[in-house]
Design a protein around this motif. Sequence first.
Motif, PDB file in Angstrom:
ATOM      1  N   UNK A  17      -3.630 -19.624  11.759  1.00 33.96           N
ATOM      2  CA  UNK A  17      -3.746 -18.180  11.790  1.00 33.96           C
ATOM      3  C   UNK A  17      -3.855 -17.594  10.395  1.00 33.96           C
ATOM      4  N   UNK A  18      -4.016 -16.277  10.372  1.00 39.77           N
ATOM      5  CA  UNK A  18      -4.142 -15.545   9.121  1.00 39.77           C
ATOM      6  C   UNK A  18      -3.281 -14.287   9.219  1.00 39.77           C
ATOM      7  N   UNK A  19      -2.479 -14.072   8.193  1.00 45.12           N
ATOM      8  CA  UNK A  19      -1.747 -12.819   8.037  1.00 45.12           C
ATOM      9  C   UNK A  19      -2.375 -12.088   6.869  1.00 45.12           C
ATOM     10  N   UNK A  20      -2.636 -10.803   7.012  1.00 49.81           N
ATOM     11  CA  UNK A  20      -3.290 -10.068   5.936  1.00 49.81           C
ATOM     12  C   UNK A  20      -2.664  -8.706   5.701  1.00 49.81           C
ATOM     13  N   UNK A  21      -2.861  -8.221   4.494  1.00 48.89           N
ATOM     14  CA  UNK A  21      -2.375  -6.898   4.119  1.00 48.89           C
ATOM     15  C   UNK A  21      -3.412  -6.266   3.207  1.00 48.89           C
ATOM     16  N   UNK A  22      -3.892  -5.099   3.584  1.00 47.22           N
ATOM     17  CA  UNK A  22      -4.819  -4.330   2.755  1.00 47.22           C
ATOM     18  C   UNK A  22      -4.114  -3.069   2.301  1.00 47.22           C
ATOM     19  N   UNK A  23      -4.222  -2.756   1.022  1.00 48.51           N
ATOM     20  CA  UNK A  23      -3.627  -1.521   0.516  1.00 48.51           C
ATOM     21  C   UNK A  23      -4.600  -0.863  -0.449  1.00 48.51           C
ATOM     22  N   UNK A  24      -4.512   0.463  -0.512  1.00 52.55           N
ATOM     23  CA  UNK A  24      -5.398   1.228  -1.374  1.00 52.55           C
ATOM     24  C   UNK A  24      -4.644   2.441  -1.887  1.00 52.55           C
ATOM     25  N   UNK A  25      -4.788   2.709  -3.177  1.00 49.50           N
ATOM     26  CA  UNK A  25      -4.185   3.891  -3.783  1.00 49.50           C
ATOM     27  C   UNK A  25      -5.245   4.599  -4.616  1.00 49.50           C
ATOM     28  N   UNK A  26      -5.308   5.896  -4.479  1.00 48.80           N
ATOM     29  CA  UNK A  26      -6.254   6.703  -5.232  1.00 48.80           C
ATOM     30  C   UNK A  26      -5.504   7.808  -5.964  1.00 48.80           C
ATOM     31  N   UNK A  27      -5.887   8.049  -7.207  1.00 53.46           N
ATOM     32  CA  UNK A  27      -5.335   9.157  -7.971  1.00 53.46           C
ATOM     33  C   UNK A  27      -6.458   9.733  -8.819  1.00 53.46           C
ATOM     34  N   UNK A  28      -6.870  10.918  -8.457  1.00 49.01           N
ATOM     35  CA  UNK A  28      -7.991  11.578  -9.119  1.00 49.01           C
ATOM     36  C   UNK A  28      -9.190  10.633  -9.133  1.00 49.01           C
ATOM     37  N   UNK A  29      -9.631  10.147 -10.286  1.00 54.03           N
ATOM     38  CA  UNK A  29     -10.814   9.279 -10.354  1.00 54.03           C
ATOM     39  C   UNK A  29     -10.471   7.799 -10.454  1.00 54.03           C
ATOM     40  N   UNK A  30      -9.191   7.466 -10.309  1.00 52.75           N
ATOM     41  CA  UNK A  30      -8.749   6.070 -10.419  1.00 52.75           C
ATOM     42  C   UNK A  30      -8.457   5.522  -9.028  1.00 52.75           C
ATOM     43  N   UNK A  31      -8.879   4.277  -8.783  1.00 53.19           N
ATOM     44  CA  UNK A  31      -8.703   3.667  -7.459  1.00 53.19           C
ATOM     45  C   UNK A  31      -8.201   2.233  -7.623  1.00 53.19           C
ATOM     46  N   UNK A  32      -7.162   1.890  -6.861  1.00 52.49           N
ATOM     47  CA  UNK A  32      -6.622   0.527  -6.852  1.00 52.49           C
ATOM     48  C   UNK A  32      -6.692  -0.007  -5.433  1.00 52.49           C
ATOM     49  N   UNK A  33      -7.211  -1.217  -5.290  1.00 49.20           N
ATOM     50  CA  UNK A  33      -7.318  -1.867  -3.983  1.00 49.20           C
ATOM     51  C   UNK A  33      -6.726  -3.266  -4.091  1.00 49.20           C
ATOM     52  N   UNK A  34      -5.961  -3.666  -3.079  1.00 52.87           N
ATOM     53  CA  UNK A  34      -5.441  -5.025  -3.016  1.00 52.87           C
ATOM     54  C   UNK A  34      -5.603  -5.534  -1.590  1.00 52.87           C
ATOM     55  N   UNK A  35      -6.129  -6.732  -1.464  1.00 52.74           N
ATOM     56  CA  UNK A  35      -6.291  -7.377  -0.162  1.00 52.74           C
ATOM     57  C   UNK A  35      -5.704  -8.772  -0.265  1.00 52.74           C
ATOM     58  N   UNK A  36      -4.657  -9.040   0.501  1.00 51.33           N
ATOM     59  CA  UNK A  36      -3.991 -10.339   0.478  1.00 51.33           C
ATOM     60  C   UNK A  36      -4.095 -10.997   1.845  1.00 51.33           C
ATOM     61  N   UNK A  37      -4.260 -12.318   1.835  1.00 49.19           N
ATOM     62  CA  UNK A  37      -4.320 -13.089   3.073  1.00 49.19           C
ATOM     63  C   UNK A  37      -3.542 -14.384   2.903  1.00 49.19           C
ATOM     64  N   UNK A  38      -2.737 -14.701   3.902  1.00 45.64           N
ATOM     65  CA  UNK A  38      -2.062 -15.997   3.954  1.00 45.64           C
ATOM     66  C   UNK A  38      -2.666 -16.758   5.114  1.00 45.64           C
ATOM     67  N   UNK A  39      -3.316 -17.860   4.826  1.00 42.85           N
ATOM     68  CA  UNK A  39      -3.975 -18.679   5.841  1.00 42.85           C
ATOM     69  C   UNK A  39      -3.100 -19.899   6.082  1.00 42.85           C
ATOM     70  N   UNK A  40      -2.746 -20.138   7.327  1.00 42.57           N
ATOM     71  CA  UNK A  40      -1.838 -21.242   7.619  1.00 42.57           C
ATOM     72  C   UNK A  40      -2.339 -22.066   8.798  1.00 42.57           C
ATOM     73  N   UNK A  41      -1.958 -23.337   8.782  1.00 41.40           N
ATOM     74  CA  UNK A  41      -2.337 -24.281   9.820  1.00 41.40           C
ATOM     75  C   UNK A  41      -1.119 -24.621  10.667  1.00 41.40           C
ATOM     76  N   UNK A  42      -1.329 -24.747  11.963  1.00 43.54           N
ATOM     77  CA  UNK A  42      -0.262 -25.196  12.848  1.00 43.54           C
ATOM     78  C   UNK A  42      -0.065 -26.712  12.741  1.00 43.54           C
TER      79      UNK A  42
END
Length: 124
Positions: A7-32
Motif C-alpha cells: 500500500x501507499x500512505x501519502x500526505x500533500x500540503x500546501x502553504x501560500x503567502x502573498x507571492x510565495x508558495x510551498x508545496x510538500x508531497x510525501x509518500x510511504x510505499x510499503x509491501x505486505x
Amino acid sequence: LGSLNGGILGLNSEMNYKKIRFISQSQYIFSFEKKEVDFLYNWMELGYQVIKDVIIGLSIQNTLINPTNIKLETGFFVRINVKKWSFPVYCFNSTSGSRYLIFGVAREFSFPVNRTKTMLLTKP
C-alpha cells in the motif's frame, strides 16, 4: 517497473503567502510481503510568483530506501499557469553530468461539497 502487494500512505500540503508558495508531497510505499522494498519519497517546492501566471523556484526530491541508501536531488523549476492548467518544467542535478528535465501538464479540478444540516434521529 514492477508489482507490489502492499500500500501507499501519502500526505500533500500546501502553504501560500502573498507571492510565495510551498508545496510538500510525501509518500510511504510499503509491501505486505517484503519489508526490504519499503521506501519513503518526498517532493518539495518553494516558489515565487514573478508575474501573474509564472512561478519560479527551487525543488527537492528525496527517496529514503533505508538509512544508508538516501537519494537527494535538487533543482529548479518554472511553472506557467493558464486558467486551470499548469505547465511546469523542472531541471534536476543542473550542475552535474546526470542532469535531466521533467515536463509536466496538470489540470486542477474541484468538486462542490454538498453541505446539508444533519438531523438527529430519535426512536419513536
